[in-house]
Structures are given as structure tokens and as C-alpha cells.
Design an enzyme around this catalytic site. Structure first.
Site, mmCIF file in Angstrom:
data_model
loop_
_atom_site.group_PDB
_atom_site.id
_atom_site.type_symbol
_atom_site.label_atom_id
_atom_site.label_comp_id
_atom_site.label_asym_id
_atom_site.label_seq_id
_atom_site.Cartn_x
_atom_site.Cartn_y
_atom_site.Cartn_z
ATOM 1 N N HIS A 468 0.958 -0.894 -0.159
ATOM 2 C CA HIS A 468 0.230 -0.309 -0.024
ATOM 3 C C HIS A 468 1.237 1.126 0.189
ATOM 4 O O HIS A 468 0.714 1.905 -1.228
ATOM 5 C CB HIS A 468 -0.830 -0.070 1.609
ATOM 6 C CG HIS A 468 -1.684 1.151 1.458
ATOM 7 N ND1 HIS A 468 -2.772 1.084 0.944
ATOM 8 C CD2 HIS A 468 -1.295 2.490 1.889
ATOM 9 C CE1 HIS A 468 -3.627 2.302 1.306
ATOM 10 N NE2 HIS A 468 -2.368 3.381 1.490
ATOM 11 N N GLU A 469 1.631 1.374 1.076
ATOM 12 C CA GLU A 469 2.473 2.384 1.593
ATOM 13 C C GLU A 469 3.322 2.227 -0.066
ATOM 14 O O GLU A 469 4.343 3.457 -0.679
ATOM 15 C CB GLU A 469 3.465 2.502 2.244
ATOM 16 C CG GLU A 469 2.732 2.355 3.764
ATOM 17 C CD GLU A 469 2.022 3.565 3.386
ATOM 18 O OE1 GLU A 469 1.596 4.620 2.839
ATOM 19 O OE2 GLU A 469 0.623 3.708 4.122
ATOM 20 N N HIS A 472 1.618 4.582 -2.880
ATOM 21 C CA HIS A 472 2.112 5.867 -2.853
ATOM 22 C C HIS A 472 3.152 6.176 -3.197
ATOM 23 O O HIS A 472 3.433 7.574 -3.726
ATOM 24 C CB HIS A 472 2.022 6.848 -1.187
ATOM 25 C CG HIS A 472 0.281 6.163 -0.893
ATOM 26 N ND1 HIS A 472 -0.452 7.136 -0.992
ATOM 27 C CD2 HIS A 472 -0.060 5.084 0.378
ATOM 28 C CE1 HIS A 472 -1.830 6.785 -0.560
ATOM 29 N NE2 HIS A 472 -1.398 5.645 0.108
ATOM 30 N N HIS A 475 3.659 6.413 -6.970
ATOM 31 C CA HIS A 475 2.850 7.651 -7.420
ATOM 32 C C HIS A 475 3.535 8.777 -7.202
ATOM 33 O O HIS A 475 4.383 10.099 -8.046
ATOM 34 C CB HIS A 475 1.624 7.798 -6.582
ATOM 35 C CG HIS A 475 0.341 8.424 -7.383
ATOM 36 N ND1 HIS A 475 -0.371 8.948 -7.006
ATOM 37 C CD2 HIS A 475 0.201 9.520 -8.871
ATOM 38 C CE1 HIS A 475 -1.313 9.519 -7.640
ATOM 39 N NE2 HIS A 475 -1.011 9.963 -8.747
#
Ligand code: ZN
Length: 679
Positions: A468-469, A472, A475
């Protein structure tokens, strides 16, 4: 050791960040920046992108680069001196930004560029930068009469202090509680790794025996596995009453008044800007276009999920009654019997999976996935200065050996490190004088550390968190936008910003990708197919209950801000009770004060925006469905996702980007299907 690569881009070395010097350095930087801005402001009449916006963005970028390591160290290497320095600087930085956001000269210059002949010749990212700036100026009260503007500024500053105190209270309350166990029998049921962790914690604190703390891995292990019901209750009570008027430290770090004040000030702020409430204010910068739409979206999901949640709860109750003679399930029993039921039904525990997820394999597999999807290579860089010996540094490059981004990764829980997991910007991408400033990210988690000489072994949940991290991080790091305000995660609407992160989690559930990230740390064997099948069968175990829990948080947050009425004052507990009445299936203990440690909304950026997680899940589930349709490592689909979503940052509207990738607007079908909640 040093960071030539980073210092070259303006990042100070971590070792030079001393609490004693931080304040004067920040003060000097801010005063220089103010002078530079004053100089810029003299050219308002002939303002252009090149002579005005670009230099202004550079000034702000320089501040961010000095502030980011300070703010990061405050989160991961906290101590009293640094905290004081941080809080003092925070007030000054907030004041600086507030002043800038209320500087009519700057506003006029942006406005002149927007209305001038240059605007249509600028590219889309530049235009979005200007439009976002004008929107934010408006939201910062630029149009307010002087007296109201003064009040606006005071509120902002007060809120910044209150939210910081809120999270300090949570951290202090979490750190304060410890329990020494001297009789191993009291830890019956706990997996060996959790016991070893408790022993190690005790040793680090010069104690014999085992030490339990409210750090999440320690708390979670006891709640899920400890046979001793009294011990579970004791820890549950301490955990759910942190920083409140209840529990073992009642009143000591009580956030009650701070929360009431935060709500009142947020409401006043929204009214000053002619919104009806803070929820409307929050939506002004989001993809969702009205409070009605958000409430309807949450109610819709809640109505569809609640029957599944009730079934989930009934199953635990029935199991506890039949197999363990427990007539009434207490709040401190739910995780414990849920874990037992999970083992009973699926004969699988997070513990059994752990040996298959040693850190080096998980990281290597994650990097391989990034390579297959986007053709990018990740390698570790040694001899880079960090803030702790456990921190590692990596570099991402493409097929042409072009460096695309760099990141620090800090994986393990330790004392004086803020809980949870997050990605934060260290350096953002921009183009300056034809040079690219390469983005750098901080990836922070709080996983169980390695025990003895073994590598750290992660639970599957921890692997999900890491992915998940990392989403980020991708991105932030893979952006190709040249303007700092809209590159990476900057300028991305809050409710769309979780798309890349939640998207990555999907790769923790597919056989093809699991084979890349799971290998037994001793035998080297892949995750056996029966374990994989059990794991996927267990995936949606209690997904109804999890869904309504998230919806409870989201509705509570949104309604609390939307319905605030100064004539009545805060109705925090009442609103929470009403929301639970509607969506929840579990009745918490009457003294439960989870909201007092709900830092996302009281100290983070999620105020009236917690719904964003679900909103973005719809986007990410639907985006991944395209990979399900074309093959999860389909290189072309990967390239499309890279170009349409990851590289675009905040340079365009999220709905536009989504439609470009998917060929249509998002639907909730894939999310319900992935969650096992579909008729
Ligand atoms: Zn996230």
C-alpha cells in the site's frame, strides 16, 4: 557518511539536524524567503509563468526540503528537545504559509496570469497549477474583509497547535502504558514470535521477563492470541481509552476538550468562507462533488454490507458459544475468537504465513512486480546517511538507466517512532534550468523487527501495508510532471490519492505475484498451494464486519463535521453512537474512546475526508479489474496505468485520468466482488 545525491538537491544531512539549531535555521530560511517574495511581488504587473510562478514555486520547494527531514525525524526519532523545536517551527511555518495564502499581491499576480494572453499557451499542468492556486487562495480567505481575515489566520494557527497536541497526547498515552509479565504462563496462546518480541522489549528496557506495550504489534498479538481473558481486557481497556477521560490513565492526556475546540474552530472557519459546514469546505478540493453524494455513497455501501457483517458476527458468536462456552462475547473477545474461528474454518493463521514472508524475499518480489508491470529497476544504494541503522536506501531507474526516483525505507516498530505506516515526500519532482529534480520518498512502517539472527518475518497484513505505502511511493516517484505543485501526489484530490496505493494491494492476493514475494526463510520453498488456497479462501473472512467498521469511521467523521451546530456544541459521542446504531454490528464498551486517538481526522488530513478510503477503493478495484481482464502482468496494461495514472500526478482531474485508463467511469461492482459482498 553523507548524501551527496540529496544534498546536491538541497536536502540537509540528517546528522546536522539538532534541536538546538533547527529553530534558527528555519527562522533564517523563512525570513530570506519573505524577502524574495517581496521582490517578486514588485513585478506583479508583468507577471508571467517564468518570472513569477516558477521562482515562487522554487522558494516554497526550498522550504519543503529543509522542513521535510525535520518533520520526518520528529515522527520517527522523537525526543523532548526535537519535539519542542518542531512545534515552535511548525507554528512559524504555518504562519508563513497562511500569510502567503493571504497575500493579495500574489493572488493578483496569479489572477492576472489566468486572465492574460499567456494562459492559453501554457500546458495543461501549468494551467492546473494556476487554477488550483486560485482555488486555494479563495479557500484561504483572500476575499475576506480585513477583520475576518485576521480571525481566519488566528483560527488556522490555533488549529495547527491543537492538532499537534492531539497527536502528542496519543503518542504519550501509548508510550506510557507498559506491563511486565514475569510468569510465562500468563502469555499462554501467544505465538513464539510475539513472546520473543515481548522479551526483547523487556531487555531493551532493562527488565527481566516480558514486556507488553500498546505499540500495535504487541497489542494486536495479545488481543488475537492471549488465552488470558483478564489480560486481554486489561490491554483492551488501556488501548481504547488512550488520551481520554477513561481507562488506567484517565484524564492524564485527555483529548476531549481539544477535540471539541478543533470542531468548533473548523466550523467557524468554514462559515467564514460561506460554506454551511466543514464537510462542504472539505469537498471543495475533492473528487466527490457534494455532501449528499458522499452520504448517499456511504449509506449505499453500508446497506449492502450490513447483512454480511451481521452474518460474520453471528458466526463468531455461535462459534464461541459452541466450542468455548462463551455466552456473551465482550469487545476484548472478538479478535481472539475471530482468530480461533479463522483457524477452525481455514486452519490458517497470520503466524503460519510469516515464515514465508521474510523481508528480503518480500522486498525483492515487490521490486520484481514493479519491473514486470512498468519495466523499472530498483536497487539498493549503500553508504547513504540515514537516521537509524535499520533504514535502507534505494534507487529506481528505467531501461535507459535514467534514475526515476529514490526512497528511504524504515520498516520496524521502535520506541519514539509514531505508529502506523505512511509515505511522505522528501523531495518532489520539478524541472529547473533543464535539470530534473529527482523525487525522493520516505516509506515508514511499524512492523515486527527481526528476532535474533533471522530476517524480519512479516504477516500477510504487514505485506499488504508495505505494498500500500509503496503504491503511494510509486505515485510520488514515477511522476513525469515538471511542476512541483502538481507533480507526484501534489495536487491530487484526497479522495483519489489512495488509488495507486490500494491498487498495489491486489498483488498480494494473486498466485502469480505471491510466488514472487513468498518463500520460506529457511527451506526456500514457495508458499504451498494448500496454504495459498486457504489464504485466499480466508481473504474475505469477516469482510462484511471490516467494511462496516470503515463505514462507521467514515460516516462518523463526515456527519460530525457536516452536522456541527455551534448552538449545541460538540456531539462527538452522540454522533458516534447514532452512526453505530445505523451501521455497526458490534457494540463497543461504554467507556471506549477510540475517537480520542483517531489521529487521521483530528491530527491528520482526513477531516471530513475519511470516506476517501472507500471512494478510492472503488477506483482501485475497478482499475485492477482491467488487469484481471488482460492478465495481471500484462505489460501493455501496466504501461497504460503508468502513463495515465502514475505519471500524471495532479496535473489533470482524477475522473478524466480514470476514464482515460479504463475507457469509462468507475463502478462499484469490482469492489463488492473483491470483498465477497455481492448478490
Ligand atoms: Zn494510503
Amino acid at each position: 557518511m553523507s548524501n551527496p545525491l540529496l544534498e546536491f538537491q538541497g536536502l540537509p544531512p540528517f546528522s546536522q539536524i539538532h534541536p538546538d539549531h533547527v529553530e534558527s535555521a528555519i527562522e533564517q530560511l523563512l525570513s530570506e524567503s519573505k524577502q524574495q517574495i517581496d521582490q517578486l511581488a514588485t513585478h506583479i504587473r508583468d507577471a508571467t509563468w517564468d518570472n513569477f510562478i516558477e521562482p515562487l514555486e522554487n522558494i516554497q520547494d526550498r522550504i519543503n526540503k529543509v522542513w521535510s527531514p525535520v518533520s520526518h525525524l520528529n515522527a520517527v526519532m522523537n525526543n523532548a528537545a526535537l519535539r519542542t523545536a518542531y512545534n515552535n517551527c511548525l507554528a512559524k511555518i504555518t504562519e508563513f504559509h497562511t500569510e502567503l495564502s493571504q497575500d493579495k499581491r500574489i493572488f493578483n499576480a496569479y489572477y492576472a496570469i489566468k486572465k492574460g494572453s499567456e494562459f492559453v499557451q501554457l500546458n495543461i499542468a501549468q494551467q492546473k497549477t494556476i487554477n488550483d492556486a486560485l482555488r486555494d487562495f479563495h479557500l484561504s480567505g483572500i476575499d475576506l474583509p480585513a477583520e475576518k481575515q485576521q480571525r481566519f489566520k488566528a483560527i488556522k494557527q490555533q488549529l495547527s497547535k491543537l492538532t499537534s497536541t492531539f497527536s502528542d497526547n496519543v503518542l504519550d498515552a501509548t508510550n506510557a502504558w507498559k506491563k511486565i509479565i514475569t510468569d510465562e504462563a500468563q502469555l499462554a496462546g501467544l505465538p513464539d514470535s510475539a513472546k520473543a518480541m515481548a522479551k526483547q522489549t523487556a531487555e531493551h528496557n532493562q527488565h527481566s521477563g516480558w514486556m507488553l506495550t500498546l505499540d500495535f504489534p504487541s497489542y494486536y498479538a495479545v488481543m488475537s492470541y492471549a488465552d488470558d481473558r483478564e489480560l486481554r481486557k486489561e490491554m483492551h481497556d488501556a488501548y481504547v481509552t488512550r488520551a481520554s477521560d477513561q481507562g488506567p490513565d484517565a484524564g492524564k492526556w485527555d483529548n476531549s476538550e481539544i477535540m471539541a475546540e478543533i470542531l468548533a474552530l473548523r466550523h467557524e472557519l468554514a462559515l467564514l468562507l460561506d460554506f454551511n459546514n466543514y464537510a462542504e469546505y472539505s469537498l471543495a478540493t475533492k473528487m466527490a462533488d457534494s455532501t449528499d453524494r458522499v452520504i448517499h455513497f456511504l449509506h449505499d455501501l453500508a446497506a449492502r454490507s450490513r447483512p454480511y457483517a451481521q452474518k460474520d458476527l453471528d458466526a463468531v458468536k455461535q462459534y464461541a458459544r459452541q466450542h468455548h462456552n462463551i455466552e456473551t462475547l465482550q469487545p476484548w473477545d472478538i479478535a481472539y475468537y475471530s482468530e480461533k474461528l479463522r483457524q477452525h474454518e481455514y486452519a490458517i493463521t497470520q503466524e503460519e504465513l510469516k515464515p514465508y514472508f521474510p523481508e528480503p524475499v518480500v522486498l525483492g518480489g515487490l521490486f520484481e512486480i514493479v519491473k514486470r508491470l512498468y519495466g523499472l529497476h530498483i536497487k539498493q544504494v549503500d553508504n547513504v546517511e540515514t537516521w537509524h541503522k535499520d533504514v535502507k536506501f534505494f534507487e529506481i531507474s528505467d531501461d535507459h538507466n535514467q534514475v526515476r526516483g529514490r526512497f528511504f525505507i524504515d520498516l520496524y516498530a521502535r520506541a519514539n517512532k509514531r505508529g502506523g505506516a505512511w509515505m511522505a515526500e522528501c523531495i518532489g519532482r520539478k524541472k529547473q534550468n533543464h535539470d530534473i529534480q529527482t523525487p525522493v520518498a520516505y516509506l515508514t512502517c511499524n512492523f515486527s523487527p527481526p528476532i535474533g539472527d533471522n530476517p524480519a518475518l512479516f504477516t500477510h497484513n504487514e505485506v499488504l501495508t508495505l505494498f500500500h505505502e509503496f503504491g503511494h511511493g510509486l505515485h510520488h516517484m514515477l511522476t513525469q510532471v515538471d511542476y512541483i505543485s502538481v507533480s507526484g501526489i501534489n495536487g491530487v484530490a484526497w479522495d483519489a490519492v489512495e488509488l495507486p496505493s490500494q491498487f498495489m494491494e491486489n498483488f498480494c492476493w494473486e498466485k502469480e505475484s505471491i510466488d514472487l514475494i513468498a518463500r520460506h526463510y529457511q527451506s526456500g520453498e514457495s508458499l504451498p498451494s494448500d496454504l495459498f488456497e486457504k489464504m485466499t479462501a480466508a481473504k474475505n473472512f469477516q469482510s462484511g464486519m471490516q467494511m462496516v467498521r470503515q463505514l462507521e469511521f467514515a460516516l462518523f467523521d463526515f456527519r460530525m463535521h457536516m452536522e456541527y451546530d455551534p448552538a449545541i456544541g460538540d456531539r462527538i459521542q452522540d454522533t458516534l453512537n447514532e452512526v453505530r446504531q445505523e451501521v455497526a454490528v458490534i457494540t463497543p464498551a461504554s467507556y471506549n474512546r477510540f475517537q480520542h486517538s483517531f489521529t487521521h481526522i483530528f491530527a491528520g488530513g482526513y477531516a471530513a475526508g475519511y470516506y476517501s478510503y472507500k471512494w478510492a477503493e472503488v477506483l482501485s478495484a475497478d482499475a485492477f479489474a482491467k488487469f484481471e481482464e488482460t492478465g495481471i502482468f500484462n505489460r501493455q496494461t501496466g504501461e497504460e496505468f503508468l502513463h495515465a495514472i502514475l505519471e500524471q500526478g495532479g496535473s489533470r482531474e482524477p475522473m478524466e485520468l480514470f476514464v482515460e485508463f479504463r475507457g469509462r467511469e468507475p463502478t462499484i461492482d469490482a469492489l463488492l466482488r473483491h470483498s465477497g459482498i455481492a448478490a
